[in-house]
Write a protein that holds these residues in place. Structure first.
Motif, short mmCIF file in Angstrom:
data_model
loop_
_atom_site.label_atom_id
_atom_site.label_comp_id
_atom_site.label_asym_id
_atom_site.label_seq_id
_atom_site.Cartn_x
_atom_site.Cartn_y
_atom_site.Cartn_z
N GLN A 20 16.54 -0.63 5.38
CA GLN A 20 16.51 -2.15 4.77
C GLN A 20 15.34 -1.97 3.69
O GLN A 20 15.38 -2.51 2.69
N GLU A 21 14.16 -1.74 4.20
CA GLU A 21 12.91 -1.61 3.63
C GLU A 21 12.31 -0.03 3.74
O GLU A 21 12.04 0.49 4.93
N LEU A 22 12.11 0.50 2.44
CA LEU A 22 11.85 2.04 2.55
C LEU A 22 10.29 1.95 3.30
O LEU A 22 9.55 1.07 2.93
N GLY A 23 10.01 2.89 3.89
CA GLY A 23 8.74 3.11 4.57
C GLY A 23 8.30 2.52 5.72
O GLY A 23 7.19 2.55 6.49
N ALA A 24 9.13 1.59 6.13
CA ALA A 24 8.84 0.86 7.37
C ALA A 24 10.04 1.05 8.38
O ALA A 24 10.92 1.31 8.38
N PRO A 25 9.41 1.24 9.88
CA PRO A 25 8.12 0.99 10.04
C PRO A 25 7.12 2.01 9.67
O PRO A 25 7.68 3.32 9.63
N ILE A 26 6.06 2.02 9.33
CA ILE A 26 5.07 2.97 8.81
C ILE A 26 5.04 3.97 9.72
O ILE A 26 4.47 3.59 10.81
N GLN A 27 5.03 5.33 9.44
CA GLN A 27 4.63 6.14 10.35
C GLN A 27 3.67 7.24 9.42
O GLN A 27 4.09 8.49 9.53
N CYS A 28 2.65 6.81 8.95
CA CYS A 28 1.93 7.63 8.28
C CYS A 28 0.65 7.01 7.52
O CYS A 28 0.59 5.86 7.63
N SER A 29 -0.42 7.87 7.46
CA SER A 29 -1.67 7.33 7.14
C SER A 29 -1.85 7.15 5.68
O SER A 29 -2.96 6.34 5.21
N GLY A 30 -1.09 7.72 5.05
CA GLY A 30 -0.93 7.64 3.49
C GLY A 30 -2.00 8.11 2.73
O GLY A 30 -2.10 7.68 1.55
N ALA A 31 -2.62 9.47 2.96
CA ALA A 31 -3.67 9.93 2.36
C ALA A 31 -3.11 10.83 1.48
O ALA A 31 -2.52 11.79 1.70
N ILE A 32 -3.27 10.73 0.36
CA ILE A 32 -2.82 11.87 -0.83
C ILE A 32 -3.70 11.85 -2.02
O ILE A 32 -4.52 10.85 -2.36
N SER A 33 -3.99 12.99 -2.51
CA SER A 33 -4.98 13.40 -3.63
C SER A 33 -4.31 12.97 -4.81
O SER A 33 -3.28 12.92 -5.11
N ARG A 34 -5.29 12.56 -5.84
CA ARG A 34 -5.04 12.22 -7.20
C ARG A 34 -4.25 13.46 -8.00
O ARG A 34 -3.25 13.06 -8.41
N HIS A 35 -4.64 14.46 -7.52
CA HIS A 35 -4.17 15.76 -8.15
C HIS A 35 -2.69 15.76 -7.82
O HIS A 35 -1.71 16.17 -8.66
N ALA A 36 -2.39 15.48 -6.42
CA ALA A 36 -1.02 15.67 -6.17
C ALA A 36 0.29 14.50 -6.74
O ALA A 36 0.99 15.01 -7.09
N LEU A 37 -0.57 13.55 -7.00
CA LEU A 37 0.06 12.58 -7.73
C LEU A 37 0.43 12.92 -9.12
O LEU A 37 1.49 12.90 -9.57
N GLU A 38 -0.74 13.26 -9.75
CA GLU A 38 -0.62 13.52 -11.15
C GLU A 38 0.42 14.88 -11.48
O GLU A 38 1.13 14.69 -12.64
N PHE A 50 4.45 2.27 -1.72
CA PHE A 50 4.52 3.77 -2.12
C PHE A 50 6.21 4.24 -2.35
O PHE A 50 6.77 4.64 -3.26
N ASP A 51 6.86 4.21 -1.30
CA ASP A 51 8.23 4.77 -1.26
C ASP A 51 9.28 3.85 -2.07
O ASP A 51 10.00 4.40 -2.90
N ARG A 52 8.75 2.73 -2.09
CA ARG A 52 9.63 1.61 -3.07
C ARG A 52 9.33 2.02 -4.50
O ARG A 52 10.18 2.13 -5.32
N TYR A 53 7.91 2.22 -4.83
CA TYR A 53 7.61 2.65 -6.13
C TYR A 53 8.24 3.71 -6.51
O TYR A 53 8.82 3.97 -7.75
N LEU A 54 8.25 4.81 -5.85
CA LEU A 54 8.88 6.07 -6.08
C LEU A 54 10.42 6.01 -6.31
O LEU A 54 10.98 6.64 -7.11
N MET A 55 11.01 5.19 -5.46
CA MET A 55 12.56 5.07 -5.38
C MET A 55 12.77 4.20 -6.87
O MET A 55 13.90 4.66 -7.51
N THR A 56 11.95 3.26 -7.10
CA THR A 56 12.12 2.45 -8.49
C THR A 56 12.04 3.54 -9.74
O THR A 56 12.84 3.40 -10.69
N GLN A 57 11.08 4.42 -9.54
CA GLN A 57 11.00 5.31 -10.54
C GLN A 57 12.23 6.29 -10.88
O GLN A 57 12.79 6.54 -11.75
N ALA A 58 12.94 6.69 -9.64
CA ALA A 58 13.94 7.60 -9.55
C ALA A 58 15.23 6.61 -10.31
O ALA A 58 15.87 7.26 -11.23
#
Ligand SMILES: Cc1cc2nc3c(=O)[nH]c(=O)nc-3n(C[C@H](O)[C@H](O)[C@H](O)COP(=O)(O)OP(=O)(O)OC[C@H]3O[C@@H](n4cnc5c(N)ncnc54)[C@H](O)[C@@H]3O)c2cc1C
Ligand code: SF4
Lengths: 78, 391
Positions: free
Chosen positions: B38-56, B114-122
């Motif tokens: 019902q809510e993406l990414g929850a419960p959180i199972q991740c520390s969330g570290a990602i490089s700027r390069h990987a995003l770009e 983050f997960d909600r944002y990526l879903m929105t972009q999709a």
């Protein structure tokens, strides 16, 4: 697979963080899961490797041995 | 071609699934993305570290909506607390920093946002998204297509599609639907626990603590989490200890060289999960089906990081599918192996190499020697000269 006596798992839901690690380690076929991202707790496991108990980060899975081997899935050695 | 409801049905709207959906929809495919939550990414199972390069690299703009805190480098500790620091603010001061005109090296993201944002972009790219929708199974058909069975708010729905993408994460069932060998070896799945805490200072660095004493088979970490919070976590391999991750985290917080630093910490959130420090799946495809992200074990076996590989893999999967479907190529009898070959050449071969390095370290039964190797490997891995910098 070994012909262990089947086990029924119990999950202490109070400690469980719904992380799914027990499912990832589980050698059962598709569907041996609960609605809470854990291994199934409503039917016996005939593999009984107990790897899920080892992996659980909060040590909240236990089991009891049960008599009836389940014949409903192909992994069963019967 | 017989008619279908969707060209592609993607099971799981994590970073891998949403990125696959965004690129596939952008390429003009008719895409359905489903997630049981019902809510993406929850419960959180991740520390969330990602490089700027990987995003770009996959066209994700670093957005305040999902960023907890910017990162400028790494500190890697050995078991006794000696550390190697790679702070890009001092290594490349003209490029990295918090001042105007300079940039961060990476970010710690909030996985819910983050997960909600990526879903929105999709969705904005044209993909249809259904939450509260669980994938139940799929059946390849004689006409070369397949059906997929979904459960949406208790209603069972069967759809016809050309390809099913399994992006259903660590606990993946989609691969098992096709009879693929997906379960991870007990020696290669790290059981992880982490606390978001108040009262622990950080310095814009990802801190990695090695040493069998603190995290047998894995490592411990301290990450900045924004708002003055930090995250303290670790992962252990069950066959290297008799204790669960929770016990080790308690020990790390109260007995390690950081015990004074952690003395006033207050726990704000409890999170955890499993991290495959494993090789990628040997078979990531079946008839009308491919796997991406954690479901395919696309996780860096040295760091346990899977966000970069999830979004990069999502783009590879979508690029492959748009070409393959546009050319009306077959989808069964091994035809989708081409996806795996593409993935291996773009990402996977390097991951296999990392897996080799990692395996060599943990096969060493001499603990002090293994500690030394892990520390040196980690220190080197995060250095600016590392050949793996971009994974
Ligand atoms: C404690 C911990 C810390 C981590 N820290 C980092 C880190 O700092 N940096 C990093 O890069 N990586 C990290 N990782 C790894 C990272 O979290 C994963 O690699 C990443 O989440 C993989 O993304 P994914 O899209 O493949 O899968 P997931 O994010 O797991 O998404 C899968 C989605 O599929 C859905 N789903 C599952 N089954 C079904 C179904 N049958 N039907 C419908 N939907 C379904 C789920 O609800 C979920 O939304 C960490 C992992 C853990 C456990
Ligand atoms: S491994 Fe433990 S904490 Fe994680 S889902 Fe299974 S029972 Fe819950």
């Amino acid at each position: 697979m070994s012909k262990q006596q089947p086990v029924l798992f119990h999950i202490g839901w109070n400690a469980c963080i719904n992380c799914g690690a027990c499912v990832a380690i589980c050698p059962q076929e598709a569907g041996f899961v609960s609605p809470f991202d854990t291994i199934a707790v409503d039917r016996p496991c005939d593999i009984a490797c107990l790897l899920c108990e080892q992996i659980c980060p909060v040590d909240t899975i236990t089991h009891e041995r049960v008599g009836i081997p389940v014949a409903s899935n192909g992994v069963n050695g019967q | 071609m017989p008619p279908v409801d969707y060209d592609v049905v993607i099971i799981g709207a994590g970073p891998a699934g949403s990125t696959t959906a965004r690129f596939a929809a952008t390429a003009g495919l008719k895409v359905l993305l489903v997630d049981k939550r019902q809510e993406l990414g929850a419960p959180i199972q991740c520390s969330g570290a990602i490089s700027r390069h990987a995003l770009e690299q996959v066209g994700i703009t670093p957005d305040e909506e999902f960023i907890h805190e910017a990162i400028y480098g790494f500190a890697i500790y050995d078991e006794t607390g000696n550390r190697a620091v790679h702070d890009y603010r001092s290594l490349k001061p003209e490029e990295y920093g918090s001042e105007a005109g300079k940039r961060p090296l990476g970010y710690v993201v909030d996985r819910r946002r983050f997960d909600r944002y990526l879903m929105t972009q999709a969705e904005r790219a044209g993909a249809e998204v259904w939450l509260k929708t669980e994938g139940l199974g799929y059946t390849p058909q004689a006409d070369g297509l397949c059906t997929v069975r979904l459960l949406r708010y208790n209603q069972e729905i069967t759809l016809r599609t050309r390809v099913v993408v399994g992006a259903d994460g660590l606990q993946s069932q989609v691969g098992r639907w096709a009879g693929l060998q997906t379960h991870i070896k007990i020696t290669e799945l790290a059981g992880c626990l982490q606390f978001i805490v108040d009262g622990v200072e950080t310095e814009g660095l990802l801190e990695i603590v090695t040493g069998h004493e603190w995290a047998p088979g894995g490592y411990a970490w301290v990450f900045p989490k924004g708002h003055g919070y930090a995250e303290i976590g670790l992962g252990v391999i069950a066959t290297m200890t008799d204790q669960p991750a929770r016990w080790h985290l308690d020990k790390f917080m109260t007995q390690s060289f950081f015990r004074d630093r952690f003395a006033n910490s207050r726990i704000l959130e409890v999170q955890g999960g499993g991290v495959p420090l494993a090789a990628p799946l040997r078979t990531q495809f079946a008839d009308n089906l491919i796997l991406v992200g954690d479901a395919a074990r696309h996780v860096n076996p040295i760091t346990g990081g899977g966000l970069h590989t999830a979004v990069a893999g999502g783009k590879i999967a979508a690029d492959f599918l748009s070409g393959h479907l546009a050319d009306q190529l077959p989808l069964q009898a091994g035809a989708l192996e081409a996806y795996q070959r593409l993935w291996l050449s773009e990402l996977g071969d390097k991951m296999w190499k990392l897996y080799g390095i990692k395996t060599d370290i943990f096969h060493n039964m001499n603990i002090p020697e293994r500690n030394r190797q892990l520390y040196l490997t980690m220190a080197d891995y995060f250095s600016p000269t590392s050949e793996f910098k971009k994974i």
